[in-house]
Design a protein around this motif. Sequence first.
Motif, mmCIF file in Angstrom:
data_model
loop_
_atom_site.group_PDB
_atom_site.id
_atom_site.type_symbol
_atom_site.label_atom_id
_atom_site.label_comp_id
_atom_site.label_asym_id
_atom_site.label_seq_id
_atom_site.Cartn_x
_atom_site.Cartn_y
_atom_site.Cartn_z
ATOM 1 N N THR A 49 0.254 4.607 -6.452
ATOM 2 C CA THR A 49 -0.256 3.286 -6.804
ATOM 3 C C THR A 49 -1.653 3.136 -6.212
ATOM 4 O OG1 THR A 49 0.588 2.199 -4.825
ATOM 5 C CG2 THR A 49 2.097 2.357 -6.721
ATOM 6 N N ASP A 51 -2.647 0.882 -4.074
ATOM 7 C CA ASP A 51 -2.546 0.653 -2.632
ATOM 8 C C ASP A 51 -2.262 1.963 -1.897
ATOM 9 O OD1 ASP A 51 -3.027 -2.086 -2.853
ATOM 10 O OD2 ASP A 51 -0.906 -2.542 -3.143
ATOM 11 N N GLU A 52 -1.431 2.816 -2.478
ATOM 12 C CA GLU A 52 -1.152 4.110 -1.862
ATOM 13 C C GLU A 52 -2.400 4.989 -1.858
ATOM 14 O OE1 GLU A 52 3.610 4.388 -3.036
ATOM 15 O OE2 GLU A 52 2.084 5.259 -4.366
ATOM 16 N N ASP A 55 -4.588 3.856 0.997
ATOM 17 C CA ASP A 55 -4.078 4.332 2.291
ATOM 18 C C ASP A 55 -4.381 5.814 2.491
ATOM 19 O OD1 ASP A 55 -3.096 1.813 2.862
ATOM 20 O OD2 ASP A 55 -1.044 2.277 2.217
ATOM 21 N N ALA A 88 -7.650 -4.312 -6.524
ATOM 22 C CA ALA A 88 -7.324 -3.370 -5.445
ATOM 23 C C ALA A 88 -8.530 -3.154 -4.538
ATOM 24 C CB ALA A 88 -6.847 -2.047 -6.025
ATOM 25 N N ARG A 91 -8.665 -5.851 -2.112
ATOM 26 C CA ARG A 91 -7.718 -5.685 -1.004
ATOM 27 C C ARG A 91 -8.149 -4.577 -0.048
ATOM 28 N NH1 ARG A 91 -4.220 -5.884 -5.441
ATOM 29 N NH2 ARG A 91 -3.681 -3.669 -5.270
ATOM 30 N N HIS A 92 -8.901 -3.607 -0.588
ATOM 31 C CA HIS A 92 -9.275 -2.421 0.197
ATOM 32 C C HIS A 92 -10.778 -2.153 0.063
ATOM 33 C CE1 HIS A 92 -4.954 -1.588 0.499
ATOM 34 N NE2 HIS A 92 -4.888 -1.741 -0.813
#
Length: 297
Positions: A49, A51-52, A55, A88, A91-92
Amino acid sequence: MSTTLDLENLTAIDVHTHAENDGCGHYSLPDDLRAGAGTYFGSDEGPPTLDELADYYRSRKMAAVVFTVDAEAALGHGRINNEAIAEAAGRHPDVIIPFASIDPAKGRLGVREAQRLIDEHGVKGFKFHPSVQEFYPNDRGAYPLYEVIAEAGLPALFHSGQTGIGSGMPGGGGIRLKYSNPMHLDDVAVDFPDLTIIIAHPSFPWQDEALAVATHKPKVYIDLSGWSPKYFPPQLVQYANSLLKNKVLFGSDFPLISPDRWLEDFDKITIKDEVRPKILKDNAIRALGLKDAGHGQ
Protein backbone atom coordinates in the motif's frame (compact mmCIF):
# COMPACT_ATOMS: atom_id res chain seq x y z
CA MET A 1 8.30 12.46 11.33
CA SER A 2 9.48 15.47 9.34
CA THR A 3 6.93 17.69 7.65
CA THR A 4 9.07 18.07 4.53
CA LEU A 5 11.90 16.41 2.66
CA ASP A 6 15.19 16.66 4.53
CA LEU A 7 17.36 16.74 1.45
CA GLU A 8 20.66 16.93 3.31
CA ASN A 9 20.05 13.76 5.30
CA LEU A 10 18.47 11.64 2.56
CA THR A 11 20.74 8.88 1.29
CA ALA A 12 19.02 8.79 -2.11
CA ILE A 13 15.98 9.85 -4.12
CA ASP A 14 14.30 7.07 -6.09
CA VAL A 15 12.63 8.84 -9.01
CA HIS A 16 10.68 5.83 -10.27
CA THR A 17 8.28 3.88 -8.03
CA HIS A 18 4.78 2.65 -8.70
CA ALA A 19 1.58 2.86 -6.69
CA GLU A 20 0.17 -0.56 -7.51
CA ASN A 21 -2.24 -1.08 -4.59
CA ASP A 22 -4.77 1.43 -3.27
CA GLY A 23 -5.19 -0.53 -0.04
CA CYS A 24 -8.84 -1.25 -0.85
CA GLY A 25 -8.40 -4.24 -3.13
CA HIS A 26 -7.85 -2.33 -6.39
CA TYR A 27 -4.66 -2.65 -8.41
CA SER A 28 -3.20 -0.45 -11.11
CA LEU A 29 -3.19 -3.15 -13.81
CA PRO A 30 -5.62 -5.88 -14.86
CA ASP A 31 -4.87 -9.22 -13.20
CA ASP A 32 -3.36 -10.84 -16.30
CA LEU A 33 -0.92 -8.00 -17.00
CA ARG A 34 -0.02 -7.71 -13.32
CA ALA A 35 0.75 -11.43 -13.13
CA GLY A 36 2.78 -11.27 -16.33
CA ALA A 37 4.86 -8.38 -15.03
CA GLY A 38 5.52 -10.26 -11.80
CA THR A 39 6.79 -13.23 -13.80
CA TYR A 40 8.99 -11.01 -15.97
CA PHE A 41 10.63 -9.33 -12.96
CA GLY A 42 10.72 -12.46 -10.82
CA SER A 43 8.52 -10.89 -8.16
CA ASP A 44 5.63 -12.79 -6.60
CA GLU A 45 5.07 -10.57 -3.57
CA GLY A 46 1.88 -8.55 -3.38
CA PRO A 47 2.42 -4.82 -3.98
CA PRO A 48 2.57 -2.60 -0.90
CA THR A 49 0.00 0.00 0.00
CA LEU A 50 1.06 3.63 -0.19
CA ASP A 51 1.54 3.79 3.58
CA GLU A 52 3.66 0.64 3.48
CA LEU A 53 5.72 2.11 0.64
CA ALA A 54 6.35 5.22 2.73
CA ASP A 55 7.47 3.16 5.72
CA TYR A 56 9.76 1.10 3.48
CA TYR A 57 11.56 4.15 2.08
CA ARG A 58 11.64 6.01 5.40
CA SER A 59 13.48 3.07 6.99
CA ARG A 60 16.15 3.47 4.28
CA LYS A 61 16.35 7.28 4.62
CA MET A 62 15.25 7.65 1.01
CA ALA A 63 12.55 9.66 -0.72
CA ALA A 64 10.50 8.23 -3.57
CA VAL A 65 8.69 9.66 -6.57
CA VAL A 66 5.41 7.72 -6.64
CA PHE A 67 2.92 7.44 -9.50
CA THR A 68 0.40 5.19 -11.16
CA VAL A 69 -0.28 4.80 -14.90
CA ASP A 70 -3.62 6.00 -16.22
CA ALA A 71 -4.32 3.87 -19.28
CA GLU A 72 -8.07 3.54 -18.86
CA ALA A 73 -8.87 4.10 -22.55
CA ALA A 74 -6.51 1.40 -23.82
CA LEU A 75 -6.87 -1.15 -21.02
CA GLY A 76 -10.46 -0.61 -19.92
CA HIS A 77 -9.20 -0.82 -16.35
CA GLY A 78 -9.61 1.82 -13.67
CA ARG A 79 -6.44 3.49 -12.47
CA ILE A 80 -5.22 4.12 -8.95
CA ASN A 81 -6.58 7.60 -8.18
CA ASN A 82 -4.07 10.40 -8.48
CA GLU A 83 -5.67 11.99 -5.44
CA ALA A 84 -4.84 8.90 -3.36
CA ILE A 85 -1.15 9.38 -4.10
CA ALA A 86 -1.32 13.10 -3.31
CA GLU A 87 -3.11 12.33 -0.04
CA ALA A 88 -0.43 9.76 0.85
CA ALA A 89 2.19 12.43 0.23
CA GLY A 90 0.29 14.63 2.65
CA ARG A 91 0.56 11.90 5.28
CA HIS A 92 4.21 11.20 4.45
CA PRO A 93 5.73 14.48 3.19
CA ASP A 94 9.17 13.40 4.36
CA VAL A 95 9.18 10.45 1.93
CA ILE A 96 6.67 10.62 -0.91
CA ILE A 97 7.02 12.97 -3.90
CA PRO A 98 3.63 12.67 -5.66
CA PHE A 99 3.40 12.44 -9.44
CA ALA A 100 0.13 12.17 -11.35
CA SER A 101 -0.71 10.18 -14.47
CA ILE A 102 -3.37 11.19 -16.99
CA ASP A 103 -4.27 9.26 -20.12
CA PRO A 104 -3.69 11.63 -23.09
CA ALA A 105 -6.78 10.06 -24.69
CA LYS A 106 -8.89 12.04 -22.19
CA GLY A 107 -8.29 15.23 -24.15
CA ARG A 108 -9.64 18.42 -22.60
CA LEU A 109 -11.01 16.52 -19.62
CA GLY A 110 -7.49 15.32 -18.88
CA VAL A 111 -6.08 18.83 -19.28
CA ARG A 112 -8.55 20.16 -16.73
CA GLU A 113 -7.71 17.33 -14.37
CA ALA A 114 -4.00 18.06 -14.67
CA GLN A 115 -4.56 21.70 -13.77
CA ARG A 116 -6.73 20.74 -10.80
CA LEU A 117 -4.18 18.23 -9.52
CA ILE A 118 -1.48 20.90 -9.67
CA ASP A 119 -3.56 23.66 -8.12
CA GLU A 120 -5.47 21.72 -5.47
CA HIS A 121 -3.36 18.65 -4.72
CA GLY A 122 0.20 19.83 -5.19
CA VAL A 123 1.43 17.10 -7.50
CA LYS A 124 5.10 17.50 -8.40
CA GLY A 125 5.21 15.94 -11.88
CA PHE A 126 3.50 13.64 -14.37
CA LYS A 127 4.14 10.10 -15.60
CA PHE A 128 3.41 8.78 -19.11
CA HIS A 129 3.70 5.23 -20.46
CA PRO A 130 3.35 5.47 -24.26
CA SER A 131 3.19 1.71 -24.89
CA VAL A 132 0.46 1.06 -22.33
CA GLN A 133 -1.40 4.29 -23.11
CA GLU A 134 -1.07 3.67 -26.87
CA PHE A 135 0.18 7.07 -28.00
CA TYR A 136 3.30 8.54 -29.54
CA PRO A 137 4.74 11.18 -27.19
CA ASN A 138 5.04 13.66 -30.07
CA ASP A 139 1.35 13.30 -30.98
CA ARG A 140 0.02 16.85 -31.03
CA GLY A 141 -3.09 15.62 -29.24
CA ALA A 142 -1.01 15.35 -26.06
CA TYR A 143 0.45 18.85 -26.37
CA PRO A 144 -2.26 20.69 -24.40
CA LEU A 145 -1.43 18.39 -21.47
CA TYR A 146 2.27 19.17 -21.79
CA GLU A 147 1.46 22.90 -21.91
CA VAL A 148 -0.15 22.71 -18.46
CA ILE A 149 2.80 20.75 -17.06
CA ALA A 150 5.39 23.08 -18.59
CA GLU A 151 3.54 26.19 -17.41
CA ALA A 152 3.65 24.84 -13.86
CA GLY A 153 7.38 24.17 -14.15
CA LEU A 154 6.94 20.47 -13.41
CA PRO A 155 8.77 17.47 -14.94
CA ALA A 156 7.23 14.86 -17.23
CA LEU A 157 8.56 11.30 -16.98
CA PHE A 158 8.10 8.96 -19.95
CA HIS A 159 8.55 5.20 -20.08
CA SER A 160 10.94 4.22 -22.86
CA GLY A 161 12.07 1.00 -24.50
CA GLN A 162 10.83 -2.50 -23.91
CA THR A 163 8.41 -3.11 -21.06
CA GLY A 164 7.77 -5.96 -18.67
CA ILE A 165 4.05 -5.22 -18.99
CA GLY A 166 2.65 -7.91 -21.30
CA SER A 167 6.03 -9.59 -21.77
CA GLY A 168 5.68 -13.31 -22.55
CA MET A 169 1.91 -13.13 -22.91
CA PRO A 170 0.26 -13.99 -26.25
CA GLY A 171 0.80 -11.01 -28.51
CA GLY A 172 2.61 -9.27 -25.65
CA GLY A 173 -0.72 -8.68 -23.97
CA GLY A 174 -1.59 -6.28 -26.79
CA ILE A 175 1.19 -3.87 -25.74
CA ARG A 176 3.05 -2.33 -28.69
CA LEU A 177 6.67 -1.33 -28.13
CA LYS A 178 6.86 1.12 -31.03
CA TYR A 179 5.33 3.97 -29.04
CA SER A 180 8.23 4.05 -26.57
CA ASN A 181 11.17 4.89 -28.82
CA PRO A 182 12.80 7.82 -26.97
CA MET A 183 13.48 9.60 -30.26
CA HIS A 184 9.81 10.67 -30.22
CA LEU A 185 10.71 12.74 -27.16
CA ASP A 186 13.15 14.80 -29.20
CA ASP A 187 10.16 16.56 -30.79
CA VAL A 188 8.66 17.21 -27.37
CA ALA A 189 11.95 18.68 -26.15
CA VAL A 190 12.08 21.00 -29.17
CA ASP A 191 8.46 22.11 -28.92
CA PHE A 192 8.59 22.53 -25.12
CA PRO A 193 12.14 23.76 -24.44
CA ASP A 194 11.36 24.66 -20.82
CA LEU A 195 9.79 21.30 -19.97
CA THR A 196 11.95 18.94 -17.92
CA ILE A 197 11.71 15.50 -19.53
CA ILE A 198 12.87 12.31 -17.84
CA ILE A 199 13.42 9.32 -20.12
CA ALA A 200 12.76 6.30 -17.95
CA HIS A 201 14.89 3.15 -18.07
CA PRO A 202 17.78 1.93 -20.17
CA SER A 203 15.88 2.27 -23.44
CA PHE A 204 16.45 -1.17 -25.01
CA PRO A 205 16.62 -1.47 -28.00
CA TRP A 206 17.00 2.32 -28.38
CA GLN A 207 19.72 3.12 -25.85
CA ASP A 208 21.74 5.21 -28.29
CA GLU A 209 18.67 7.25 -29.23
CA ALA A 210 18.07 8.09 -25.56
CA LEU A 211 21.69 9.09 -25.06
CA ALA A 212 21.57 11.28 -28.17
CA VAL A 213 18.45 13.13 -27.06
CA ALA A 214 19.70 13.61 -23.49
CA THR A 215 23.08 14.98 -24.61
CA HIS A 216 21.52 17.28 -27.22
CA LYS A 217 18.59 18.72 -25.27
CA PRO A 218 19.50 20.48 -22.01
CA LYS A 219 16.27 19.71 -20.13
CA VAL A 220 16.24 15.96 -20.85
CA TYR A 221 17.35 13.47 -18.17
CA ILE A 222 17.56 9.66 -18.04
CA ASP A 223 16.49 7.52 -15.10
CA LEU A 224 18.10 4.12 -14.56
CA SER A 225 15.06 2.20 -13.34
CA GLY A 226 13.71 -1.14 -14.42
CA TRP A 227 17.08 -2.89 -14.84
CA SER A 228 19.66 -4.19 -12.45
CA PRO A 229 22.75 -2.01 -13.00
CA LYS A 230 24.80 -5.11 -13.79
CA TYR A 231 22.89 -5.33 -17.09
CA PHE A 232 23.39 -1.68 -18.12
CA PRO A 233 24.72 -1.30 -21.68
CA PRO A 234 28.37 -0.18 -21.63
CA GLN A 235 27.63 3.04 -23.48
CA LEU A 236 25.11 4.01 -20.79
CA VAL A 237 27.74 3.58 -18.09
CA GLN A 238 30.27 5.51 -20.20
CA TYR A 239 27.89 8.47 -20.68
CA ALA A 240 26.79 8.40 -17.02
CA ASN A 241 30.45 8.81 -16.08
CA SER A 242 31.07 11.66 -18.49
CA LEU A 243 28.74 13.69 -20.72
CA LEU A 244 25.61 12.85 -18.73
CA LYS A 245 27.05 12.78 -15.21
CA ASN A 246 24.69 15.61 -14.23
CA LYS A 247 21.63 14.20 -16.02
CA VAL A 248 21.34 10.56 -14.92
CA LEU A 249 19.01 9.62 -12.06
CA PHE A 250 18.60 6.74 -9.64
CA GLY A 251 15.32 4.89 -10.09
CA SER A 252 14.40 1.36 -9.11
CA ASP A 253 10.94 0.54 -10.53
CA PHE A 254 9.79 -0.53 -7.05
CA PRO A 255 7.99 -2.76 -6.20
CA LEU A 256 9.08 -4.76 -9.27
CA ILE A 257 12.74 -4.10 -8.47
CA SER A 258 13.73 -3.17 -4.93
CA PRO A 259 16.10 -0.28 -4.24
CA ASP A 260 18.14 -2.67 -2.09
CA ARG A 261 18.83 -4.95 -5.03
CA TRP A 262 19.46 -2.02 -7.36
CA LEU A 263 21.91 -0.32 -5.02
CA GLU A 264 23.77 -3.56 -4.28
CA ASP A 265 24.38 -4.06 -8.00
CA PHE A 266 25.12 -0.36 -8.53
CA ASP A 267 28.01 -0.65 -6.07
CA LYS A 268 29.61 -3.22 -8.37
CA ILE A 269 29.70 -1.27 -11.63
CA THR A 270 32.38 1.19 -12.72
CA ILE A 271 30.80 4.50 -11.80
CA LYS A 272 33.26 7.16 -10.64
CA ASP A 273 33.16 7.99 -6.94
CA GLU A 274 32.42 11.65 -7.63
CA VAL A 275 29.51 10.72 -9.93
CA ARG A 276 27.72 8.33 -7.56
CA PRO A 277 26.19 11.01 -5.29
CA LYS A 278 25.03 12.92 -8.36
CA ILE A 279 23.14 9.87 -9.65
CA LEU A 280 21.74 8.86 -6.27
CA LYS A 281 20.46 12.27 -5.16
CA ASP A 282 21.96 15.50 -6.45
CA ASN A 283 20.73 15.26 -10.05
CA ALA A 284 17.22 14.42 -8.87
CA ILE A 285 17.11 17.50 -6.63
CA ARG A 286 17.74 19.64 -9.70
CA ALA A 287 15.52 17.71 -12.14
CA LEU A 288 12.57 17.70 -9.74
CA GLY A 289 13.03 21.32 -8.72
CA LEU A 290 13.19 20.39 -5.05
CA LYS A 291 15.39 23.29 -3.96
CA ASP A 292 13.18 25.73 -5.82
CA ALA A 293 10.20 24.24 -4.00
CA GLY A 294 11.71 25.31 -0.69
CA HIS A 295 12.47 21.87 0.72
CA GLY A 296 15.07 21.53 3.44
CA GLN A 297 18.70 21.47 2.35
